[in-house]
Motif scaffolding. Structure first.
Motif, PDB file in Angstrom:
ATOM      1  N   SER A   1      40.951  22.994 -11.952  1.00  8.85           N
ATOM      2  CA  SER A   1      42.108  22.694 -12.533  1.00  8.85           C
ATOM      3  C   SER A   1      42.320  24.479 -13.152  1.00  8.85           C
ATOM      4  O   SER A   1      43.188  24.597 -13.517  1.00  8.85           O
ATOM      5  CB  SER A   1      41.404  22.209 -14.310  1.00  8.85           C
ATOM      6  OG  SER A   1      41.453  20.466 -12.988  1.00  8.85           O
TER       7      SER A   1
ATOM      8  N   VAL B   1      48.368  20.002  -6.920  1.00  9.54           N
ATOM      9  CA  VAL B   1      47.719  19.516  -8.702  1.00  9.54           C
ATOM     10  C   VAL B   1      48.501  18.945  -9.744  1.00  9.54           C
ATOM     11  O   VAL B   1      49.293  19.730  -9.695  1.00  9.54           O
ATOM     12  CB  VAL B   1      46.574  20.138  -9.327  1.00  9.54           C
ATOM     13  CG1 VAL B   1      45.899  19.868 -11.166  1.00  9.54           C
ATOM     14  CG2 VAL B   1      45.825  20.933  -8.532  1.00  9.54           C
TER      15      VAL B   1
ATOM     16  N   PHE C   1      44.663  16.604 -14.393  1.00  9.29           N
ATOM     17  CA  PHE C   1      43.519  16.682 -14.973  1.00  9.29           C
ATOM     18  C   PHE C   1      42.971  15.426 -16.168  1.00  9.29           C
ATOM     19  O   PHE C   1      43.794  16.320 -17.200  1.00  9.29           O
ATOM     20  CB  PHE C   1      42.797  17.646 -14.235  1.00  9.29           C
ATOM     21  CG  PHE C   1      43.141  18.711 -15.114  1.00  9.29           C
ATOM     22  CD1 PHE C   1      42.626  18.919 -16.649  1.00  9.29           C
ATOM     23  CD2 PHE C   1      44.166  19.628 -14.726  1.00  9.29           C
ATOM     24  CE1 PHE C   1      43.006  20.347 -16.790  1.00  9.29           C
ATOM     25  CE2 PHE C   1      44.914  20.821 -15.056  1.00  9.29           C
ATOM     26  CZ  PHE C   1      44.478  20.712 -17.062  1.00  9.29           C
TER      27      PHE C   1
ATOM     28  N   VAL D   1      40.266  15.201 -11.333  1.00  4.41           N
ATOM     29  CA  VAL D   1      41.713  15.468 -11.265  1.00  4.41           C
ATOM     30  C   VAL D   1      42.800  14.368  -9.955  1.00  4.41           C
ATOM     31  O   VAL D   1      42.264  14.425  -9.040  1.00  4.41           O
ATOM     32  CB  VAL D   1      41.887  16.992 -10.136  1.00  4.41           C
ATOM     33  CG1 VAL D   1      42.390  17.897  -9.834  1.00  4.41           C
ATOM     34  CG2 VAL D   1      40.654  17.958 -10.968  1.00  4.41           C
TER      35      VAL D   1
END
Ligand code: UT7
Length: 328
Positions: free
Chosen positions: A121, A176, A179, A320
């Motif tokens: 993250s 990503v 998170f 995540v």
């Protein structure tokens, strides 16, 4: 489209030496049956010679090769560990030197079993802002260096290992997505290494009292882990409007098969969607999640929705949500 941080490669390293449940039963009062039924672990790897950085060197050299990256292209290295080579300097610094990543700066991150998701993250932020193009995130632990092989409640759980990923910018919306990270220092005495820091610097007394080893109140940690890992995994699904059908893979921290099962059940996921390698490696602390990605890499498809989830000492925990960015 907004720049996201995608994993563009993953590589693991495990030492050759295997310590089986049968081997442990010769050292402490335990059995293969007890360990298998309570944890799901059959064997773990032990590094006989060398330090955490040596495992990280193997993983990162493989990662650089696989992603066609020259060491001097890497901007940043985030290395999650609770077993650094030294209290200082950081193992990230040692790693950069040993691998020739001479233009990178780096730091170690202590978040125990949640170290990899904390690092992932954090690394993603440097990519999303456009500041960096190549960030390496490493999860490595030589748990055998802090495990008490006279304590049957902990020595059966842990093993040594390392995994590393490359993060790069993506403009297709992959990588990503979100998170949720949490910590609660009130849990610090349930799972920790009491000696060797400024609280209790190394002395004859700390050695005599075995304070340089991992101490864990297993039942308490289990209780918190089951609840929090399941809660945070469900929370990230709700937050991103994901149903169990939308999730392709759960990538859970490998501490105990019963904790993994509880998390998968809570998320409504069938066993086929859960990455599990605990039987081979035990709990490698910061290494578990990247080692899962590495083991399952060939089964992952571009666009797959992955939820990574962990709970560990601190307490630290989180999840995540990422979209896998490539076919291998
Ligand atoms: O990765 C970071 C987070 N860590 C975790 O998530 C670990 C969480 N905790 C656990 O996974 C489990 O608590 C353990 C695997 C550590 C222990 O399993 P448990 O089912 O919670 O066992 P327990 O501690 O309740 O112990 C049950 C019994 C005890 O005997 P009595 O008091 O019932 O007679 C223990 O002394 O099992 C005994 N025992 C063992 N027996 C054989 C404890 N360790 C062992 C052993 N072999 N290795």
């Amino acid at each position: 489209m907004k720049t996201t941080a995608a994993i563009t490669g993953v590589q693991g390293y495990l030492p050759d030496h295997i310590l089986s449940n049968e081997d442990l039963a010769k050292i402490v009062d335990t059995s293969d049956e007890w360990i298998t039924s309570r944890t799901g672990i059959k064997e773990r790897r032990i590094m006989k010679d060398g330090a955490s950085s040596d495992m990280a060197v193997e993983a990162v050299n493989g990662l650089l090769k696989k992603t066609n990256t020259s060491p001097d292209e890497v901007d940043l290295v985030i290395l999650a560990t609770v077993t650094p080579d030294y209290p200082f300097p950081s193992t990230a610094n040692v790693l950069c030197d040993k691998t020739g990543m001479k233009n990178a700066w780096g730091f170690d991150l202590i978040a125990a079993c949640s170290g990899f998701i904390y690092g992932l993250s954090t690394g993603a932020q440097f990519i999303e802002t456009g500041k960096y193009k190549k960030v390496v995130v490493v999860g490595v632990d030589k748990m055998s260096s802090i495990v008490d092989y006279q304590d049957r409640t902990t020595c059966i759980i842990f093993g040594d290992g390392c995994g590393a990923v490359m993060l790069e910018p993506n403009n297709e919306g992959l990588g990503v997505q979100d998170f949720i990270l949490k910590s609660d220092g009130a849990g610090r005495n349930y799972l920790f290494q009491p000696g060797g820091g400024s609280f209790a610097p190394a002395s004859h007394e700390t050695v005599d009292n075995r304070m340089h080893f991992v101490k864990q109140e297993g039942k308490q940690v289990f209780k918190f882990a089951v609840t929090n890992m399941a809660d945070v995994s469900a929370e990230i699904m709700e937050k991103n409007n994901l149903t169990s059908d939308d999730v392709d893979w759960l990538v859970p921290h490998q501490a105990n098969l019963r904790i993994i099962d509880a998390t998968a059940n809570r998320m409504g996921l069938s066993k086929e969607k859960v990455m599990i390698n605990i039987e081979k490696y035990g709990n490698t602390t910061a290494g578990t999640l990247p080692l899962c990605l590495w083991d399952y890499e060939k089964q992952l498809k571009k666009g797959d929705n992955l939820i990574l989830s962990a709970f560990g000492g601190g307490f630290t925990w989180g999840a995540v949500y990422l979209k896998w960015a490539y076919n291998s």
